[in-house]
Design a protein around this motif. Structure first.
Motif, short mmCIF file in Angstrom:
data_model
loop_
_atom_site.label_atom_id
_atom_site.label_comp_id
_atom_site.label_asym_id
_atom_site.label_seq_id
_atom_site.Cartn_x
_atom_site.Cartn_y
_atom_site.Cartn_z
N GLY A 12 0.78 -1.24 0.00
CA GLY A 12 0.00 0.00 0.00
C GLY A 12 0.80 1.27 0.00
N ARG A 50 3.25 2.05 -2.50
CA ARG A 50 3.72 2.46 -3.84
C ARG A 50 2.65 2.12 -4.86
NH1 ARG A 50 7.89 0.05 -6.45
NH2 ARG A 50 8.23 -1.75 -5.10
N GLY A 51 2.73 2.78 -6.01
CA GLY A 51 1.92 2.41 -7.17
C GLY A 51 0.42 2.39 -6.89
N ILE A 52 -0.22 1.35 -7.38
CA ILE A 52 -1.68 1.22 -7.25
C ILE A 52 -2.06 1.17 -5.77
CG2 ILE A 52 -3.60 -0.37 -7.64
CD1 ILE A 52 -2.23 -1.14 -10.31
N GLY A 53 -1.29 0.43 -5.00
CA GLY A 53 -1.61 0.29 -3.57
C GLY A 53 -1.60 1.63 -2.85
N ASN A 103 0.73 -1.73 4.17
CA ASN A 103 1.82 -2.72 4.32
C ASN A 103 2.80 -2.59 3.14
OD1 ASN A 103 2.00 -5.44 2.56
ND2 ASN A 103 2.86 -5.81 4.57
N ASP A 139 6.09 -9.57 5.08
CA ASP A 139 6.03 -10.30 3.81
C ASP A 139 4.67 -11.00 3.70
OD1 ASP A 139 6.35 -12.01 1.66
OD2 ASP A 139 7.99 -13.17 2.57
N GLY A 160 1.86 -7.39 -5.23
CA GLY A 160 2.10 -8.34 -6.31
C GLY A 160 3.47 -8.11 -6.92
N SER A 190 -6.55 -8.41 -9.11
CA SER A 190 -6.15 -9.39 -10.11
C SER A 190 -5.43 -8.65 -11.24
CB SER A 190 -7.38 -10.16 -10.59
OG SER A 190 -7.03 -11.11 -11.58
N PRO A 201 -7.05 -4.67 -13.07
CA PRO A 201 -6.55 -3.54 -13.85
C PRO A 201 -5.94 -4.00 -15.17
CG PRO A 201 -5.64 -3.54 -11.60
CD PRO A 201 -6.26 -4.88 -11.85
N THR A 215 2.58 2.64 -13.36
CA THR A 215 3.30 2.47 -12.10
C THR A 215 4.71 1.95 -12.39
OG1 THR A 215 2.76 0.14 -11.80
CG2 THR A 215 1.14 1.72 -10.97
P1 NDP Z 1 4.44 -1.87 -7.62
O1 NDP Z 1 5.57 -2.77 -8.04
O2 NDP Z 1 4.45 -0.44 -8.04
O3 NDP Z 1 4.26 -1.93 -6.03
C1 NDP Z 1 4.20 -3.17 -5.42
C2 NDP Z 1 3.90 -3.01 -3.94
O4 NDP Z 1 3.77 -4.33 -3.39
C3 NDP Z 1 5.01 -2.33 -3.17
O5 NDP Z 1 4.45 -1.56 -2.12
C4 NDP Z 1 5.80 -3.51 -2.60
O6 NDP Z 1 6.51 -3.19 -1.41
C5 NDP Z 1 4.67 -4.47 -2.31
N1 NDP Z 1 5.11 -5.86 -2.21
C6 NDP Z 1 5.76 -6.61 -3.14
N2 NDP Z 1 6.03 -7.84 -2.63
C7 NDP Z 1 5.52 -7.85 -1.37
C8 NDP Z 1 5.54 -8.80 -0.31
N3 NDP Z 1 6.08 -10.02 -0.46
N4 NDP Z 1 4.97 -8.46 0.88
C9 NDP Z 1 4.42 -7.24 1.05
N5 NDP Z 1 4.38 -6.29 0.10
C10 NDP Z 1 4.94 -6.60 -1.10
O7 NDP Z 1 3.12 -2.62 -8.13
P2 NDP Z 1 1.82 -2.01 -8.84
O8 NDP Z 1 1.29 -0.89 -8.05
O9 NDP Z 1 2.09 -1.83 -10.27
O10 NDP Z 1 0.83 -3.27 -8.74
C11 NDP Z 1 -0.05 -3.45 -7.63
C12 NDP Z 1 -0.93 -4.66 -7.92
O11 NDP Z 1 -1.67 -4.44 -9.11
C13 NDP Z 1 -0.15 -5.95 -8.12
O12 NDP Z 1 -0.86 -7.02 -7.56
C14 NDP Z 1 -0.10 -6.08 -9.63
O13 NDP Z 1 0.05 -7.41 -10.02
C15 NDP Z 1 -1.45 -5.52 -10.00
N6 NDP Z 1 -1.54 -5.04 -11.37
C16 NDP Z 1 -0.75 -4.01 -11.79
C17 NDP Z 1 -0.87 -3.55 -13.08
C18 NDP Z 1 -0.06 -2.40 -13.58
O14 NDP Z 1 -0.24 -2.06 -14.76
N7 NDP Z 1 0.77 -1.77 -12.79
C19 NDP Z 1 -1.82 -4.15 -14.01
C20 NDP Z 1 -2.62 -5.19 -13.45
C21 NDP Z 1 -2.47 -5.61 -12.17
P3 NDP Z 1 7.98 -2.45 -1.48
O15 NDP Z 1 7.67 -1.00 -1.83
O16 NDP Z 1 8.53 -2.62 -0.12
O17 NDP Z 1 8.75 -3.14 -2.56
#
Ligand code: NDP
Length: 242
Positions: A10, A12-15, A32, A55, A85, A134, A178, A183
């Motif tokens: 939550g 970075r990125g979408i989260g 997290n 994790d 993810g 997903s 999505p 991101t």
């Molecule tokens: P990012 O790579 O930008 O961010 C990933 C986030 O997940 C980070 O906060 C990272 O933490 C965290 N993370 C990764 N591994 C773990 C773990 N083992 N335990 C806890 N946290 C973890 O990803 P996006 O924002 O791009 O993607 C978010 C979701 O959306 C994912 O599930 C992805 O598959 C899905 N998605 C994304 C798309 C896209 O176009 N971006 C398209 C379709 C789906 P840290 O910052 O510490 O590394």
């Protein structure tokens, strides 16, 4: 009503966009993350949202993280957003067991790890919202992503089955799928490949993380109480399925 939400990945990125949108909707939010302390601190400083590192592939770490979150947020967690993810792309004939296992663990097993510890509390409280992120590539399959496509399709199956089990308890379970969102994950895609992808998106652009945040807020709302087991595609029209 406002609730207590945990968003995995939550910070970075979408989260991050989901965390902010839930906070703006009035919920108490904990974000997290896995290991990027610098990004988490910058996110927390900017938004005032609490962060916690664990994790999502580790069941005991999730159970502890969720218990700590309940203490921090002032009551049982009743919204879980399974967003974290990773990708480990490669053609299947070159895919290693590690690349397979890492993705299944973080993108799919995490849903069990993050939902099982809170489900009793949601059932007792008569309310819960579980939103699983997903992907378009879990819906249609994607060359070079057998591991990721399998995990993200599994997310949809998890959602439908758990939705049936929990519907009478006031708990809804839904997916957002999505398409390509602007991101860090998509920034890793080579520009020539990205140009081809955008050409195939009817709205002719990447999606914005805030657009996924808005969809999640709606699915968490009381107004969405009749929606469960659904997969909401947010992909600019790139893939249309029933
Ligand atoms: P990012 O790579 O930008 O961010 C990933 C986030 O997940 C980070 O906060 C990272 O933490 C965290 N993370 C990764 N591994 C773990 C773990 N083992 N335990 C806890 N946290 C973890 O990803 P996006 O924002 O791009 O993607 C978010 C979701 O959306 C994912 O599930 C992805 O598959 C899905 N998605 C994304 C798309 C896209 O176009 N971006 C398209 C379709 C789906 P840290 O910052 O510490 O590394």
């Amino acid at each position: 009503m406002t609730h207590r939400a945990v968003v995995t990945g939550g910070t970075r990125g979408i989260g991050a966009a989901i965390s902010v949108a839930l906070k703006q909707a009035g919920h108490s939010v904990l974000a997290n993350y896995a290991g990027n302390d610098e990004a988490a601190k910058a996110f927390s400083d900017e938004t005032g949202i609490a962060t916690a590192k664990w994790d999502v592939g580790d069941y005991d770490a999730c159970a502890k993280g969720l218990a700590d979150a309940a203490n921090q947020l002032g009551g049982p967690v009743d919204i879980v957003i399974n967003n974290a993810g990773i990708t480990r792309d490669g053609m299947f004939h070159k895919m290693t067991p590690e690349a397979w296992n890492d993705v299944i663990r973080v993108d799919l097993t995490s849903l069990f790890n993050m939902t099982r510890p809170v489900i009793d509390g949601m059932r007792e409280g008569g309310f819960g919202r579980i939103i699983n992120i997903s992907s378009i590539n879990g819906q249609k399959g994607q060359m070079g992503q057998v591991n990721y496509s399998a995990a993200k399709a599994g997310v949809i199956g998890f959602t439908k089955a758990l939705a049936q089990e929990t519907a009478r308890k006031g708990i809804t379970v839904n997916c957002v799928a999505p398409g390509y969102i602007d991101t860090d994950m998509v920034a890793a895609v080579p520009q020539n490949v990205l140009d081809q992808i955008i050409a195939g998106i009817p709205v002719n652009r990447l999606g914005k993380a805030s657009e996924i945040g808005a969809a999640v807020v709606f699915l968490c709302s009381d107004d969405a109480g009749f929606i469960t087991g659904a997969t909401l595609s947010a992909n600019g029209g790139q893939y249309m399925c029933g």
